[in-house]
Enzyme design. Sequence first.
Site, short mmCIF file in Angstrom:
data_model
loop_
_atom_site.label_atom_id
_atom_site.label_comp_id
_atom_site.label_asym_id
_atom_site.label_seq_id
_atom_site.Cartn_x
_atom_site.Cartn_y
_atom_site.Cartn_z
N ASN A 42 0.91 -1.37 -0.06
CA ASN A 42 -0.06 0.18 0.02
C ASN A 42 0.92 1.26 -0.15
O ASN A 42 0.57 2.50 -0.56
CB ASN A 42 -1.05 -0.05 1.11
CG ASN A 42 -0.40 -0.25 2.59
OD1 ASN A 42 0.88 -0.84 2.59
ND2 ASN A 42 -1.15 0.60 3.53
N GLU B 124 4.72 -4.33 12.52
CA GLU B 124 3.23 -3.39 12.33
C GLU B 124 2.21 -4.16 11.19
O GLU B 124 2.49 -4.18 10.38
CB GLU B 124 3.71 -2.11 11.61
CG GLU B 124 2.66 -1.09 11.87
CD GLU B 124 1.91 -0.68 10.69
OE1 GLU B 124 0.79 -1.01 10.63
OE2 GLU B 124 2.43 -0.15 9.65
N CYS C 191 -3.57 0.93 6.82
CA CYS C 191 -3.75 0.12 8.29
C CYS C 191 -4.45 1.00 9.33
O CYS C 191 -5.11 0.57 10.26
CB CYS C 191 -2.55 -0.16 8.73
SG CYS C 191 -1.37 1.13 8.97
#
Length: 480
Positions: free
Chosen positions: A150, A247, A281
């Site tokens: 992304n 993450e 996210c």
Amino acid sequence: MKSYNMFIDGKWVPASSNETIEVLNPANEEVIATVPMGTREDARKALESAREAQVTWSKLTAQRRGEYLRELANELLKEKKHLAELLTTEQGKLISMAYEEVEGTAQFISYAAESARRIQGEILYSDVEEEQIMIQRIPYGVTVGLLTWNFPLALAGRKLGNALITGNTMVLMPPLHAPLAVYELGKIIERVLPKGVINIVTGAGNVIGDELVRNPITKLVTLTGSTEIGRHIYKAAADNLTVISLELGGKAPFIVLEDADIDKAAKLAVLSGYDNCGQICTSNERMYIHKDVYDEFMEKFVAGVKQLKVGNPMDPDTNIGPKMNINELNKLVTMVDKAKEQGAKIIVGGNRLTEGEFKTGYWFEPTVITNVTNYMEIIQEETFGPIVAAMKVESFDEALQLANDCKYGLSGYIFTKNMGNIMRAMNELEVGEIYVNRRNGELINGFHAGIKLSGVGGEDGKHGLDIYSQKKTIYLNYGK
């Protein structure tokens, strides 16, 4: 169509298998490039190169390493137009956001360069006479940066900057679906950095990624990706007790209370839910709206969503581009269908787009879902797409309880003017990052990290810097 090679030990080389994989433009499914499908042997060569380079790199002063990073950031910005257009072509993000990503990448690297004089140790009093205790920060050695699609370029800059300034070297593994901008970054790295300090390889996660994580040369792995992949990395790193920073996924709750600025909350709910086609996210994916303002908020929120334009991400008037790939698109279709089966109501969108300009590519309508319960998959699982679900709540207590009843804990939002409620959210909302009366978007001097199944470790700021170094304790006795 371009053909890329891997960047190993300062050279551009094909995979040892000579196999390649095609990279598609998600807006039209055209093949835009091929990249190597690396092998375990390729991963080992990259790690060996990084290990050899690290010996010399770590002996440089932090300030000298910072000079290299500043030059890298400056050279990167000279390629801003080329890199932004490439990001849009390979990932489908809006061209405006692609420019922001390139600029953000340079900022990550520049901030790391500025950290050359922020790396601090400690001096402690000893219980022994004529002795001092010193704690130094030292590099791990060879690190591995696993990137997701992304924000591939920004994630590369976010990881390599801190790794390099602290004296480590790094092997980067960009995502197979969007590796091109990172490979172009490699061309700049080739001009600026000593060979072996950064290596770049691509391949299947269960082959080249697995080797990078399991190999004993690797001392630290940093991943940005899904929780599922994070679990695999966690297990693979266990045998060598390799340090990890993960993450992972998120399912951000967006809480709007009765005293909120409704115009502001509705506007920012749209931006936080649909930017980058919802592929962030920290995206707003589930909203808990107080009953007293639910109708007003939803009217304004839905009106804003209906104004969003889906289309060519190169067009400056477009608000939402394509999904990244067919698997991601099919996941959204499946999740929406299941939500409908469970009784949810689709009040905006909900469909894959397939007609006219959307005949090719991976397009999904901006979607709003209501009449949901907190136990539906659409509320509990990360969609990572342009879908936002909304629930009416009776009180702040209920909003907190529902928001926390989730396995993810990356980020969350609260809109209120009541400082007591803000403090309660700060103390009780089970996330690593809270946005109070603002949209998403962390800053480079903050700290971006999740709790629960959203990860361990983190990035950015002084705490993100600390993750890339370990401590060595010296008992210095200067007595006779």
